[in-house]
Design an enzyme around this catalytic site. Structure first.
Site, PDB file in Angstrom:
ATOM      1  CB  ALA B   7       4.845  -3.971  -2.960  1.00 39.85           C
ATOM      2  CB  CYS B   8      -0.005  -1.091  -3.045  1.00 43.29           C
ATOM      3  SG  CYS B   8      -0.600  -0.751  -1.378  1.00 43.29           S
ATOM      4  N   GLY B   9       1.491   1.409  -3.031  1.00 45.07           N
ATOM      5  CA  GLY B   9       2.053   2.693  -2.633  1.00 45.07           C
ATOM      6  C   GLY B   9       2.192   2.864  -1.135  1.00 45.07           C
ATOM      7  CB  VAL B  40       6.330   0.452  -4.331  1.00 48.98           C
ATOM      8  CG1 VAL B  40       7.393   0.508  -5.407  1.00 48.98           C
ATOM      9  CG2 VAL B  40       5.101  -0.281  -4.850  1.00 48.98           C
TER      10      VAL B  40
END
Lengths: 158, 91
Positions: B7-9, B40
Site C-alpha cells: 500500500a501507498c498513497g 492506504v
C-alpha cells in the site's frame, strides 16, 4: 523505450526555493503550463505531500519524489529540480525531516506501462554518485543529458 | 496461498516499485503468494483477507495483520533487512 518521461523544459537547476511549497508550486506550474497536468495539480501535490510525505534520506543529499493522484495528470512525465540550499521535506513513511536538494516529481497516469520506467528512476535515486553529480550540474541541458544517459544505461542493463 | 497487500498513497507510484521488488523476492525464494497493490485508505476494508501488509506510508493503525514498512525499496537503504522481515512473515 525512449525516455519520453524526460523533458528539458521540465528541469529547474539551482533553484532558490526556500520551502517545499515553493518547490511544488514551481514544478507544478511548469507541468500545468506545458499542458501535462490539470489546473488544480499544485493543490493535489500539496495535499498528497502533507498526507503521504515523499522525502527520502539517501546519500549524499536528501531526495524528494512528490507526486499525486493520476486523475490530475494528462501525460506521464517527470520534472526535476536541484536546489542551491536544502529544503525540508517530511520523510516518507516516517516523522523525521529530510534536507532535500534534489526533487524528482512524478506525474503518472494510470496504467502499468510506466512500471519499468518508474523502477529505473527509483534506481537512479539510489545511486550515490549520480545524485552527487546531479546536484552540481550548472544548467538544465547538462542535467537532462546526465539523467537521460543514466536511464538509458539502466535500460540496457535490464 | 498467502496474500500480501502493498500500500501507498495512490497505489500508483511507490507501491508499484515495492510490489515489483517483493514479487521478485518471493519468486527467488520459491514462495507462492498473491501480491496486490492498494491505497492506504483501502487497507481497512482489504486487510481482512491479507496475511501481510507492506507499506511505504506512515501507518500506525492496527489492522490485525503484520505491517512491514517498505521504504527501503524506494530509498535503497536497508533492503536486505526488509526482505528478511517479509520472508520471515510468510514462512
Amino acid at each position: 523505450m525512449k525516455n519520453s518521461f524526460l523533458d528539458k523544459e521540465l528541469i529547474i537547476v539551482n533553484s532558490n526555493a526556500s520551502s517545499k511549497h515553493e518547490v511544488l508550486e514551481s514544478l507544478g506550474s511548469l507541468m500545468i503550463e506545458k499542458g501535462y497536468a490539470n489546473e488544480n495539480y499544485i493543490d493535489g501535490l500539496k495535499t498528497r505531500e502533507k498526507e503521504f510525505a515523499t522525502g527520502l534520506s539517501v546519500k549524499p543529499v536528501g531526495v524528494a519524489i512528490p507526486h499525486t493522484d493520476s486523475s490530475y495528470v494528462k501525460e506521464d512525465k517527470i520534472a526535476i529540480m536541484t536546489l542551491d540550499e536544502p529544503v525540508a521535506f517530511e520523510e516518507m513513511g516516517g516523522s523525521n525531516s529530510v534536507d532535500v536538494q534534489l526533487v524528482i516529481l512524478f506525474a503518472l497516469t494510470d496504467g502499468d506501462d510506466h512500471l519499468k520506467a518508474l523502477q529505473n528512476i527509483i534506481q537512479v535515486i539510489q545511486d550515490e554518485s549520480f545524485v552527487r553529480e546531479m546536484v552540481t550540474v550548472a544548467d538544465k541541458e547538462k542535467a537532462y543529458e546526465l539523467f537521460e544517459s543514466k536511464l538509458t544505461q539502466l535500460e540496457e542493463e535490464a | 496461498m498467502k496474500k500480501v497487500l502493498v500500500a501507498c498513497g495512490g497505489a500508483v507510484a511507490t507501491s508499484t516499485v515495492a510490489a515489483g521488488k517483493i514479487k521478485g523476492l518471493l519468486k527467488e525464494n520459491n514462495i507462492e503468494a498473491d501480491v496486490q497493490q492498494c491505497r492506504v485508505s483501502e487497507l481497512a476494508s482489504k486487510a481482512d483477507s491479507a496475511d501481510l501488509i507492506v507499506t511505504t506510508a506512515k501507518v500506525e493503525r492496527d489492522y490485525g495483520v503484520p505491517v512491514i514498512h517498505g521504504i527501503a525499496y524506494i530509498s535503497g537503504m536497508g533492503i536486505d533487512k526488509t526482505n528478511q522481515e517479509i520472508l520471515d512473515n510468510l514462512k
